[in-house]
Design an enzyme around this catalytic site. Structure first.
Site, PDB file in Angstrom:
ATOM      1  N   LYS A  71       7.569  39.031 -20.408  1.00 33.53           N
ATOM      2  CA  LYS A  71       7.395  39.181 -18.967  1.00 33.53           C
ATOM      3  C   LYS A  71       7.020  37.846 -18.328  1.00 33.53           C
ATOM      4  CE  LYS A  71       3.646  40.442 -16.969  1.00 33.53           C
ATOM      5  NZ  LYS A  71       2.434  41.154 -16.526  1.00 33.53           N
ATOM      6  N   ASP A 119       6.895  44.430 -15.014  1.00 33.63           N
ATOM      7  CA  ASP A 119       5.452  44.652 -15.031  1.00 33.63           C
ATOM      8  C   ASP A 119       5.208  46.137 -14.763  1.00 33.63           C
ATOM      9  OD1 ASP A 119       5.951  45.032 -12.356  1.00 33.63           O
ATOM     10  OD2 ASP A 119       4.546  43.508 -11.647  1.00 33.63           O
TER      11      ASP A 119
END
Length: 235
Positions: free
Chosen positions: A124, A142
């Site tokens: 991420k 997320d």
């Protein structure tokens, strides 16, 4: 089970998100790829607002890997103490700064594998840096992207990596980075974890989750794909 939206519906969802959030962008404050990397590491389990408060002070003193190297873990901990997991973050940041200084001449690498090899950097974080610092199309997943994309049936997975893969298949590559921000902004402003504002949402006609919560809102506009503005007080 979530329904599988048709391609035309996915297109409508993306068009609506773009109309809702034309100014969507990364809400972490940064001036360089290095500052974005550090801010993203700090953002784990923290709000961007809180991270920005801390980095405003931090980057005024230290904004290159070389600046950080003289610090001990304890000293950096004091600088970022207001953030969650600050001890682990302090350790990872200093280790990352040393690698950047010794291996990459103080520069943040543009290569995904190189980024993910840095302490404290996962997929991420790498996606956020690649997309926002270097303009490389990427879809960072997320908690907001995970929640919103599943509620909209753009994805059907509890695993962030699988969610990312599904989104990459459905969303044109040219829109990956923008869609990432659209989904985040929507998750922060309308499609929140608790008590989502479904009745204020322009996406309601296309949202299986919202329509299941408000079955009486199955309007003709939802069947035809004609979305009328529903938002009353969107920031």
């Amino acid at each position: 089970m979530r329904p599988k939206p048709k391609r035309v519906q996915t297109k409508k969802i993306l068009e609506t998100l773009e109309r809702m959030y034309p100014e969507a962008k990364c809400e972490l404050h940064f001036r360089t790829p290095f500052e974005l990397l550090i801010a993203t590491i700090l953002s784990a389990q923290c709000t961007d607002k809180r991270v920005n408060e801390v980095t405003a002070r931090l980057f005024a003193k230290y904004n290159t890997p070389e600046d950080f190297l003289p610090l001990t873990e304890e000293q950096l901990q004091e600088e970022i103490r207001g953030l969650g997991l600050y001890k682990n973050k302090s350790r990872n940041i200093l280790a990352t700064c040393r690698i950047l200084y010794e291996k990459y001449d103080g520069k943040v690498p543009k290569d995904r594998k190189a980024l993910e090899a840095l302490p404290g950097v996962g997929r991420k974080t790498a996606n956020v840096v690649l997309s926002n610092a270097f303009g490389v199309p990427a879809l960072a997943v997320d908690t907001h992207v995970q929640r919103v994309s599943n509620r909209l049936a753009l994805a059907d997975s509890e695993n962030p990596l699988e969610t990312e893969r599904q989104l990459m298949r459905k969303i044109p590559r040219s829109q990956w980075s923008k869609a990432h921000h659209w989904l985040i902004w929507h998750g922060r402003r309308i499609c929140v974890a608790r008590k989502p504002r479904c009745l204020d949402c322009d996406l309601l006609p296309y949202c299986w989750y919202g329509r299941s919560r408000h079955p009486k809102e199955r309007r003709k506009s939802g069947e035809s794909g004609d979305v009328h503005s529903r938002s009353k007080d969107r920031p």
